[in-house]
Design a protein around this motif. Structure first.
Motif: not given
Length: 374
Positions: A180-209
């Protein structure tokens, strides 16, 4: 001087000569075996062992690799084959590994988040927005863009244009499953990238992954095999040059580290088929030819090498050839010689292992297998 005294002197001289000769013979017998001098026009070990290790380096290699994942995979087998070079391309008519069907992010072993954009993004802007590290905890992390011109997913490249992106993190590797901690870090990194290019991420369910990661990690743990076999000198030790010379005749080249030789794969840039390792201190000695090596380790990382390379059959043949040429014997970790028949059950188990990896679309030596088992 009497005849008796003269006889004693002569007898003493003979005994002294015998003792000196015996000591010289014993020293010669116990000295490390040295590489033979090449004939005129031939190259020696230094000419043959050019550092050509493939760029993809195995994380597991050398004497510390345990045999695991294959029932009955005890290290070792008795060496009994003639010591000659083996031309595997000719003798086995070995096919080249098939072209890779997959590469980059793959839903089979990655958690992937699409990143939608209502505008085209330049490669330069995407590169500037990438996070500084390519890992989330212990798991590889990547962002790919869909190239407007080639219509292919790729890592962002300057000068190209991308209509959409996707971020991914690997579900498992030899360190363990994505948590879960690594997945959260993945979300933060991907969200930061999306914000920088003005895009919208669609994350899968953490518990499922995370659940998928645990299941994949369990499969990988049950089907991982790293084999190591120890070849020990029966009598005289070996010098590094002698060892290298015999290994070179069987196709080994110098690895990236001292005391490491590798048998290259048939394709460029692929992991080595086999690794041969010996004492690093002997390899770094100021006078290597006086260094005494009493054992070497032959190792195979099964999941990293395509089965078409026939790596285990080659390991058996090479171990037997080295044992014959260098007067060595393959032993278990307790120094007990093992008969050749010990290898047959391991070979059968490996074939079953290959089949199971194939059925999961994680064939040994494939890009996905090399990522998962790393």
């Amino acid at each position: 001087m009497s005849n008796f005294q003269l006889g004693l002197i002569i007898a003493g001289g003979v005994v002294l000569a015998v003792v000196i000769a015996y000591n010289a013979w014993t020293a010669h017998r116990n000295a490390p075996r040295r590489a033979s001098q090449p004939e005129a026009g031939e190259g020696g070990p230094a000419d043959t062992l050019v550092r050509q290790e493939p760029g993809f380096d195995l994380p597991a290699g050398g004497a510390g690799i345990p045999a695991q994942g294959v029932p009955g995979a005890s290290p070792g087998a008795e060496a009994s084959h003639a010591g000659h070079a083996v031309d595997w391309q000719d003798s086995l008519q070995m096919p080249l590994p098939p072209a890779e069907r997959r590469g980059g992010l793959d839903p089979l072993i990655d958690a992937i988040a699409p990143i939608g954009s209502d505008h085209v993004v330049s490669g330069d802007a995407a590169l500037a927005a990438l996070p500084p590290t390519r890992r989330a905890g212990s798991k590889p992390f990547a962002i790919e863009g869909f190239n407007e011109a080639s219509q292919q997913w790729e890592m962002p490249v300057a000068g190209q244009r991308y209509t959409q992106f996707q971020a991914g993190v690997q579900l498992a590797n030899r360190v363990g499953a994505l948590n879960e901690i690594e997945f959260s870090e993945f979300v933060l990194k991907a969200q930061g990238f999306a914000d920088a290019i003005n895009a919208t991420p669609d994350f899968p369910d953490m518990l499922h992954e995370v659940g998928r990661a645990r299941e994949l990690d369990q499969f990988a743990s049950d089907h991982d095999a790293q084999l190591a076999f120890c070849l020990r000198a029966r009598h005289a030790a070996w010098s590094p040059g002698y060892l290298q010379q015999n290994a070179a005749r069987l196709g080994f080249v110098a690895g990236a580290m001292p005391g490491r030789l590798v048998l290259p794969a048939s394709g460029l840039g692929l992991p080595p088929v086999l690794t041969l390792s010996y004492d690093t201190q002997a390899a770094l000695s100021d006078d290597p030819e006086q260094s005494a090596i009493r054992e070497l380790t032959l190792s195979l990382d099964v999941a990293q090498v395509h089965r078409s390379e026939q790596p285990f059959a080659r390991l058996r043949e090479i171990a037997a050839s080295l044992g014959q040429a260098m007067d060595g014997v393959l032993c278990d970790q307790n120094g007990t010689p093992l008969p050749a028949m010990t290898m047959d059950p391991i070979a059968a188990d490996l074939e079953l292992l290959y089949d199971k990896l194939d059925s999961r679309e994680l064939s040994a030596g494939s890009v996905l297998a090399r990522r998962l088992f790393s």
